[in-house]
Design a protein around this motif. Structure first.
Motif, mmCIF file in Angstrom:
data_model
loop_
_atom_site.group_PDB
_atom_site.id
_atom_site.type_symbol
_atom_site.label_atom_id
_atom_site.label_comp_id
_atom_site.label_asym_id
_atom_site.label_seq_id
_atom_site.Cartn_x
_atom_site.Cartn_y
_atom_site.Cartn_z
ATOM 1 N N UNK A 19 0.504 -1.670 -0.291
ATOM 2 C CA UNK A 19 0.025 0.142 -0.080
ATOM 3 C C UNK A 19 0.899 1.003 -0.122
ATOM 4 N N UNK A 20 0.310 2.498 -0.286
ATOM 5 C CA UNK A 20 0.915 3.416 -0.446
ATOM 6 C C UNK A 20 0.559 4.734 0.639
ATOM 7 N N UNK A 21 0.216 5.467 0.861
ATOM 8 C CA UNK A 21 -0.322 6.625 1.313
ATOM 9 C C UNK A 21 -0.909 6.251 2.066
ATOM 10 N N UNK A 22 -1.312 5.260 3.184
ATOM 11 C CA UNK A 22 -2.237 4.437 3.634
ATOM 12 C C UNK A 22 -3.670 4.182 2.757
ATOM 13 N N UNK A 23 -3.994 4.700 1.515
ATOM 14 C CA UNK A 23 -4.827 5.020 1.264
ATOM 15 C C UNK A 23 -5.004 4.218 -0.610
ATOM 16 N N UNK A 24 -3.883 3.626 -1.254
ATOM 17 C CA UNK A 24 -4.100 3.186 -1.939
ATOM 18 C C UNK A 24 -3.611 1.329 -2.048
ATOM 19 N N UNK A 25 -4.461 0.428 -2.320
ATOM 20 C CA UNK A 25 -3.479 -0.757 -1.837
ATOM 21 C C UNK A 25 -3.624 -1.616 -3.295
ATOM 22 N N UNK A 26 -2.485 -2.455 -2.614
ATOM 23 C CA UNK A 26 -2.249 -3.642 -3.419
ATOM 24 C C UNK A 26 -2.596 -4.287 -3.557
ATOM 25 N N UNK A 27 -3.229 -5.830 -4.081
ATOM 26 C CA UNK A 27 -3.348 -6.971 -4.001
ATOM 27 C C UNK A 27 -2.124 -8.083 -4.747
ATOM 28 N N UNK A 28 -1.960 -9.622 -3.881
ATOM 29 C CA UNK A 28 -0.996 -10.023 -4.796
ATOM 30 C C UNK A 28 -0.602 -9.991 -6.743
ATOM 31 N N UNK A 29 0.518 -10.517 -6.416
ATOM 32 C CA UNK A 29 0.973 -10.040 -7.897
ATOM 33 C C UNK A 29 2.133 -11.393 -8.213
ATOM 34 N N UNK A 30 2.646 -11.510 -9.398
ATOM 35 C CA UNK A 30 3.561 -12.642 -9.378
ATOM 36 C C UNK A 30 4.216 -12.416 -10.849
ATOM 37 N N UNK A 31 5.051 -11.308 -11.026
ATOM 38 C CA UNK A 31 4.960 -11.371 -12.560
ATOM 39 C C UNK A 31 6.904 -11.725 -12.626
ATOM 40 N N UNK A 32 5.984 -12.828 -13.972
ATOM 41 C CA UNK A 32 7.297 -13.362 -14.741
ATOM 42 C C UNK A 32 8.044 -12.764 -15.804
ATOM 43 N N UNK A 33 9.622 -12.517 -15.173
ATOM 44 C CA UNK A 33 10.417 -11.387 -16.345
ATOM 45 C C UNK A 33 11.305 -12.864 -16.838
ATOM 46 N N UNK A 34 12.209 -12.242 -17.890
ATOM 47 C CA UNK A 34 13.192 -12.259 -18.594
ATOM 48 C C UNK A 34 14.181 -11.089 -19.002
ATOM 49 N N UNK A 35 15.451 -12.180 -18.718
ATOM 50 C CA UNK A 35 16.476 -11.435 -17.767
ATOM 51 C C UNK A 35 17.794 -11.157 -18.669
ATOM 52 N N UNK A 36 18.858 -10.479 -18.733
ATOM 53 C CA UNK A 36 19.913 -10.763 -19.353
ATOM 54 C C UNK A 36 20.694 -9.654 -18.941
ATOM 55 N N UNK A 37 22.162 -9.893 -18.729
ATOM 56 C CA UNK A 37 23.109 -9.166 -18.359
ATOM 57 C C UNK A 37 22.535 -7.425 -18.336
ATOM 58 N N UNK A 38 22.223 -7.074 -19.068
ATOM 59 C CA UNK A 38 21.923 -5.937 -19.642
ATOM 60 C C UNK A 38 20.470 -5.605 -19.486
ATOM 61 N N UNK A 39 19.724 -6.446 -19.181
ATOM 62 C CA UNK A 39 18.296 -5.970 -19.628
ATOM 63 C C UNK A 39 17.136 -6.867 -18.875
ATOM 64 N N UNK A 40 16.441 -6.189 -17.934
ATOM 65 C CA UNK A 40 15.227 -6.973 -17.501
ATOM 66 C C UNK A 40 13.855 -6.372 -18.413
ATOM 67 N N UNK A 41 12.978 -7.132 -18.146
ATOM 68 C CA UNK A 41 11.553 -7.780 -19.040
ATOM 69 C C UNK A 41 9.915 -8.427 -17.842
ATOM 70 N N UNK A 42 9.509 -7.584 -19.074
ATOM 71 C CA UNK A 42 8.070 -8.425 -18.143
ATOM 72 C C UNK A 42 8.274 -9.668 -19.542
ATOM 73 N N UNK A 43 7.467 -10.433 -19.349
ATOM 74 C CA UNK A 43 7.620 -11.623 -20.156
ATOM 75 C C UNK A 43 6.111 -12.588 -20.379
ATOM 76 N N UNK A 44 5.011 -11.775 -19.606
ATOM 77 C CA UNK A 44 4.109 -11.864 -20.150
ATOM 78 C C UNK A 44 3.072 -10.980 -18.888
ATOM 79 N N UNK A 45 1.169 -10.867 -20.136
ATOM 80 C CA UNK A 45 0.582 -10.137 -19.425
ATOM 81 C C UNK A 45 0.589 -9.596 -17.904
ATOM 82 N N UNK A 46 0.959 -9.443 -16.543
ATOM 83 C CA UNK A 46 0.197 -9.407 -15.112
ATOM 84 C C UNK A 46 0.010 -8.688 -14.047
#
Length: 198
Positions: free
Chosen positions: A143-170
């Motif tokens: 949560x942010x500033x006691x008003x904006x709440x976020x639920x559970x999330x699992x973000x799959x990523x593709x990573x290389x030594x020089x990059x990070x990217x989301x691999x599918x819609x989350x």
């Protein structure tokens, strides 16, 4: 507290080029091992470093708290971190970064609580051949500033030594709906970082 530093087969060529076959630093909180290190001044050109699993609460209090701003000084941090990184040709060639059961909570003496993350977990890694590897980041609640709440999330990523990217819609639950993260890419291969987000 006790501090042990071990260095084996260290050498200097001239004023700036150095080589260390084996390095180990161990204190009450951190255990760092280095192997086949070489570099120029403070730049590591080749070799590897490994950080054994460490408790973030102790490391944060001793290493970061004395030098950060007053706003970040009011944090309660739990969980653990381990990491390793290898260097070739003055660049990071591969790495591993593992967060486990991390809780971060802003606890101000007065005013509004700015943020909190509960059970943050993640594993980021890459290979020297630049083949994309499967990584992930996620948390159970935030949560942010006691008003904006976020639920559970699992973000799959593709990573290389020089990059990070989301691999599918989350899907990130927020209020009574969802925020769809369809694209995110952070690339450090050029002189200036490249960021894409949808």
């Amino acid at each position: 507290r006790p501090l042990t530093v071990s260095l084996n087969a260290g050498a200097f060529d001239g004023d700036s080029i150095w080589r260390i076959k084996h390095l180990e630093v161990n204190d009450e909180y951190l255990h760092i091992k280095g192997k086949d290190l070489s570099g120029n001044h403070a730049q590591i050109s080749s070799g590897s470093l490994q950080l054994d699993e460490t408790a973030l609460k102790d490391s944060y209090a001793f290493y970061f708290l004395p030098i950060i701003s007053s706003g970040l000084a009011q944090l309660d941090i739990e969980g653990s971190l381990s990491a390793s990184v290898s260097f070739q040709n003055n660049k990071i060639s591969d790495y591993q970064l593992n967060f486990s059961q991390v809780n971060v909570e802003h606890l101000p003496e007065t005013g509004v609580q700015k943020f909190a993350f509960k059970n943050f977990n993640g594993f980021l890694h890459s290979a020297a051949d630049s083949v994309k590897k499967d990584s992930y980041l996620g948390f159970d609640h935030a949560w942010l500033f006691e008003t904006i709440e976020f639920g559970q999330i699992h973000i799959p990523l593709e990573t290389t030594p020089q990059s990070v990217a989301v691999s599918q819609t989350s899907n990130l639950p927020i209020f009574d709906g969802e925020l769809l993260i369809e694209k995110f890419r952070l690339d450090f291969s050029e002189k200036s970082p490249i960021v894409e987000f949808d």
